[in-house]
Design a protein around this motif. Sequence first.
Motif, mmCIF file in Angstrom:
data_model
loop_
_atom_site.group_PDB
_atom_site.id
_atom_site.type_symbol
_atom_site.label_atom_id
_atom_site.label_comp_id
_atom_site.label_asym_id
_atom_site.label_seq_id
_atom_site.Cartn_x
_atom_site.Cartn_y
_atom_site.Cartn_z
ATOM 1 N N SER A 247 66.530 33.082 38.217
ATOM 2 C CA SER A 247 66.504 32.033 37.200
ATOM 3 C C SER A 247 67.791 31.218 37.219
ATOM 4 C CB SER A 247 66.299 32.651 35.819
ATOM 5 O OG SER A 247 67.365 33.528 35.523
ATOM 6 N N ILE A 248 68.908 31.859 37.523
ATOM 7 C CA ILE A 248 70.176 31.127 37.497
ATOM 8 C C ILE A 248 70.250 30.134 38.656
ATOM 9 C CG2 ILE A 248 72.696 31.353 37.518
ATOM 10 C CD1 ILE A 248 71.257 32.451 35.006
ATOM 11 N N SER A 249 69.918 30.590 39.858
ATOM 12 C CA SER A 249 70.012 29.666 40.994
ATOM 13 C C SER A 249 68.968 28.556 40.886
ATOM 14 C CB SER A 249 69.874 30.428 42.325
ATOM 15 O OG SER A 249 68.555 30.870 42.524
ATOM 16 N N GLN A 250 67.769 28.909 40.432
ATOM 17 C CA GLN A 250 66.709 27.912 40.355
ATOM 18 C C GLN A 250 66.956 26.906 39.241
ATOM 19 O OE1 GLN A 250 63.853 27.736 42.595
ATOM 20 N NE2 GLN A 250 65.455 28.900 43.614
ATOM 21 N N SER A 251 67.431 27.385 38.096
ATOM 22 C CA SER A 251 67.669 26.449 36.989
ATOM 23 C C SER A 251 68.866 25.568 37.295
ATOM 24 C CB SER A 251 67.863 27.201 35.668
ATOM 25 O OG SER A 251 69.033 27.988 35.724
ATOM 26 N N SER A 252 69.873 26.130 37.956
ATOM 27 C CA SER A 252 71.031 25.317 38.319
ATOM 28 C C SER A 252 70.609 24.210 39.276
ATOM 29 C CB SER A 252 72.112 26.202 38.952
ATOM 30 O OG SER A 252 73.244 25.433 39.296
ATOM 31 N N LYS B 50 82.016 23.038 39.142
ATOM 32 C CA LYS B 50 82.734 24.179 39.719
ATOM 33 C C LYS B 50 83.953 24.530 38.873
ATOM 34 C CE LYS B 50 81.192 24.121 44.438
ATOM 35 N NZ LYS B 50 81.615 24.090 45.842
ATOM 36 N N ALA B 51 84.578 23.486 38.292
ATOM 37 C CA ALA B 51 85.722 23.754 37.420
ATOM 38 C C ALA B 51 85.278 24.578 36.210
ATOM 39 C CB ALA B 51 86.356 22.440 36.978
ATOM 40 N N VAL C 127 77.315 31.898 32.521
ATOM 41 C CA VAL C 127 77.271 32.622 33.797
ATOM 42 C C VAL C 127 78.623 33.240 34.152
ATOM 43 C CG1 VAL C 127 76.943 32.331 36.305
ATOM 44 C CG2 VAL C 127 75.369 31.234 34.714
ATOM 45 N N VAL C 128 79.689 32.574 33.709
ATOM 46 C CA VAL C 128 81.015 33.056 34.149
ATOM 47 C C VAL C 128 81.346 34.447 33.610
ATOM 48 C CG1 VAL C 128 81.981 30.787 34.551
ATOM 49 C CG2 VAL C 128 82.178 31.826 32.296
ATOM 50 N N ALA D 26 74.718 30.371 40.641
ATOM 51 C CA ALA D 26 74.798 29.066 39.978
ATOM 52 C C ALA D 26 75.330 27.992 40.915
ATOM 53 C CB ALA D 26 75.679 29.177 38.733
ATOM 54 N N THR D 27 76.211 28.363 41.841
ATOM 55 C CA THR D 27 76.851 27.341 42.690
ATOM 56 C C THR D 27 76.103 27.120 44.007
ATOM 57 O OG1 THR D 27 78.345 29.041 43.536
ATOM 58 C CG2 THR D 27 79.173 27.672 41.748
ATOM 59 N N LEU D 28 75.102 27.960 44.287
ATOM 60 C CA LEU D 28 74.401 27.871 45.577
ATOM 61 C C LEU D 28 73.849 26.459 45.835
ATOM 62 C CD1 LEU D 28 73.179 29.219 48.115
ATOM 63 C CD2 LEU D 28 71.211 29.890 46.716
ATOM 64 N N SER D 29 73.153 25.901 44.855
ATOM 65 C CA SER D 29 72.520 24.589 45.079
ATOM 66 C C SER D 29 73.583 23.504 45.242
ATOM 67 C CB SER D 29 71.576 24.248 43.930
ATOM 68 O OG SER D 29 72.250 24.329 42.695
ATOM 69 N N TRP D 30 74.704 23.653 44.551
ATOM 70 C CA TRP D 30 75.767 22.643 44.625
ATOM 71 C C TRP D 30 76.420 22.659 46.006
ATOM 72 C CZ3 TRP D 30 76.494 19.250 40.612
ATOM 73 C CH2 TRP D 30 75.751 19.543 39.456
ATOM 74 N N ASN D 31 76.634 23.849 46.529
ATOM 75 C CA ASN D 31 77.210 23.944 47.877
ATOM 76 C C ASN D 31 76.224 23.394 48.915
ATOM 77 O OD1 ASN D 31 79.577 25.104 46.945
ATOM 78 N ND2 ASN D 31 78.760 27.188 47.079
ATOM 79 N N THR D 32 74.946 23.629 48.669
ATOM 80 C CA THR D 32 73.931 23.129 49.595
ATOM 81 C C THR D 32 73.860 21.602 49.523
ATOM 82 O OG1 THR D 32 72.725 25.169 49.119
ATOM 83 C CG2 THR D 32 71.540 23.467 50.336
ATOM 84 N N LEU D 33 73.951 21.092 48.302
ATOM 85 C CA LEU D 33 73.965 19.630 48.119
ATOM 86 C C LEU D 33 75.145 19.008 48.872
ATOM 87 C CD1 LEU D 33 73.018 17.015 46.589
ATOM 88 C CD2 LEU D 33 74.629 17.656 44.780
ATOM 89 N N ALA D 34 76.306 19.640 48.779
ATOM 90 C CA ALA D 34 77.498 19.105 49.449
ATOM 91 C C ALA D 34 77.267 19.018 50.956
ATOM 92 C CB ALA D 34 78.715 19.987 49.140
ATOM 93 N N GLU D 35 76.574 20.024 51.501
ATOM 94 C CA GLU D 35 76.259 19.982 52.941
ATOM 95 C C GLU D 35 75.324 18.820 53.247
ATOM 96 O OE1 GLU D 35 74.796 23.641 54.671
ATOM 97 O OE2 GLU D 35 76.288 24.775 53.520
ATOM 98 N N GLY D 36 74.335 18.619 52.366
ATOM 99 C CA GLY D 36 73.388 17.536 52.552
ATOM 100 C C GLY D 36 74.080 16.175 52.530
ATOM 101 N N ILE D 37 75.013 16.007 51.596
ATOM 102 C CA ILE D 37 75.750 14.740 51.493
ATOM 103 C C ILE D 37 76.588 14.517 52.751
ATOM 104 C CG2 ILE D 37 77.652 13.590 50.283
ATOM 105 C CD1 ILE D 37 76.557 14.772 47.673
#
Lengths: 418, 162
Positions: free
Chosen positions: B72-77, B101-102, B135-136, B145-156
Motif C-alpha cells: 500500500s505504501i509503494s502503490q499509494s506513493s 525526500k526531504a 512512514v518515517v 515510499a521512495t521507490l516510485s520517485w527514484n523510478t521517476l527520476a530515471e525516467g526523466i
Amino acid sequence: MADISVKDAPADPLSPEEIRADFPLFANREGIVFLDSAASSQKPIQVIEAMDHYYAFDHSNVHRAAYDLAEAATNDMEGARQRIARFIGVADSAELIFTKNATEALNLVARSWGAANLGEGDAIVLTQLEHHANIVPWQQLAAEKGFEIRWIDLADDGMLDLSDLDRILDGAKLLGLTAMSNVIGTIPPVRLLTDAAHASGALVCLDGCQSVPHMPTDVKELDVDFLAFSSHKMCGPTGIGALWARRHLLEDMPPFLGGGGMILDVNRDGFIPAGLPSKFEAGTPAIAEAVGFGAAVDYLESLGMDNVRAHEIQLTSYAMRSLKERFGSDITIHGPAEPDQRGAVMSMAYRDIHPHDLSQVLNQRQVCIRPGHHCAKPLMRYLGVGATARASWYIYNDTNDIDLLGDALEAAGEFFSI
Amino acid sequence: MSDLEDLYREIILDHYRSPRNRGELETPPAHRAEGFNPLCGDEIVVYLELDDESAGEDAVVSQVRIGGQGCSISQSSASMMSAAIVGKTVAEVEELTRSFKAMMSIHEGELDGDEAMPSGQPGESLGDLEALRGVVKFPVRIKCATLSWNTLAEGIEEALAD
C-alpha cells in the motif's frame, strides 16, 4: 481463538514450552511470536555458552602451532566437524568443508566443480523451487562458460512436474535441487530424482538449507553428490555453513579460494594444495562458529530429528486446517495440500492485503512473519505474485503460536477494511 | 495502533484501493522506467511523456501512467506522485522530489535526535503527499515510499538524454 478439535492428533513428541526455556530470546522478549525460523532460527543457551566457553578457555588460531592452547582450539573445531558430519550420515569428516554460509558452499560447487567440468554444449538442470543461492551462481558461470540451464517446472499441486524428467535430464551434467522449498515448503522426492539424475550421468547438488534443520538427513540414503546447508537455520550461529561432497569429487576439484591454510607447499612457480578439508578452507576459519555449530547439532540430536520432523508435520497440519477453517476463502495457502509433503514453512495470501502491509500489522502484536520474494523470484513468477507472507515454525513453536497468528490476521483484516 | 494509523492514513488507503493513472503509455513517445524494491519484491513501472523533450528542464509532464505491483505504501506513493506531477515542468517535478525526500529524511534525522535539516517548506507544496509523513516512523518502509520517485527520476533522465 479457533475452536479446533485436536483429540485425533497424536501427542507432540517435543515439548515446545520446555524447549523455549532453553532459548534466552523468548525470556528477553516476552510475548514474541516468532514465526520466521526459515530465515534464521533462534539460539539455545547451550550454543551461546559453547561459543562463550570456547573464547574464554580455548581460543587461539587453529592448526600449525605446537602449544597446548592451539591444540585445544583445533580439537574443538575438528570435534565439531566430526559431529556435524555424523549428523548428516558422513563418517569421514574430511569430506565436510566449512564455508561462510550455504550460499558460499553452493558458489564453491559452481566455481570449483562447475568451472572445471562445464562448458559449451553442456547442460545443467535446476528446479522452479530453487532459492537464488542455487540459481545465480550457475547463471554467473553459464554466462562465462556458455552451458545451458534447463528447468524442472512446478505442477499445480505444488510438487515438481516430473512428467518430462528423462528428457530434461538427458545429457545433463548436474541437477541442482532444493530438498525443501523455503517458500511453499515442497519436499521433492530427492532419492527418486537422484536416481534419475545418476541414470542420466548427472551429479546432484542438493540445497539442504531448509531440510537439514528440520528432518533426519543421511547423504548415503539420499545418494546425492553435494550437500550444502547452513548453521544459523538450525540453532547454530551465523557466519558458518557447510558443504559435504563425495571425497573423490573434492579431491578432483580445484581449490576455490586461495590463501593461507589451503596449501601444502608454495614456491615462486606455483603451489600444491593441501589435503581435505583444508584445501577448501583458505584463511583463518570461523572457529567459534564451528564450535557453536557443533553444539547446535548436539542440541538437535538430544531432541531427535525424527521427533523434530513429527512435531513440525503436526504443527503444519494444525496451521493449514485451523487457518482454513477460520478464514475460508479469505486465505490462500500456497504449496502442497498434504502436510507430510511439506516442510515447516507456509506462504499465504490473506484477503487482498499486501504481504508487506500484513506483516507490518502483525508486528504490532509481536507476530514475526516475513513478507517478500524470499530469494526465489522464479517461483514467485510461477505463483503469479510479487510477494508472499511467509510464516515458518520450528522446535519452539506450538499451536498457540498458530492461534496467535490467526488472531493477528483477523485484526489485520479489520484494520484494512476500515 | 496509533503508529499504524499514522502509517496507514485514510488517504493512503484510498490511493491504494483506487490508484490514479494506472496503466501504460505507448513507448515512444513515452519513456518507461522500472524500479524494484528487492526487500519486498515491489515493482514499479513509470511511463512518462513530456510535451517537448528538447525544452530540457522546462519540458512539461503531459502524461504519466503507473504499472507494477506492491504494498500500500509503494502503490499509494506512486499514485499520489502521478497525480501531483502532471502539468508540472521537469524543474518543478525535481523540486517536488527533493521536498518529498526531504520530508522522509528530516524525520529520519529527528528519530536519531538530530536537528532537522533545512528543507524549504515541503508542507505547503506536497499536498496529499504529506500523508506519507507517517512512514518515517517505520524506517524499512521508507524505501517503499521512495521507490516510485527514484523510478521517476530515471525516467526523466532517460527522456532528457534523448
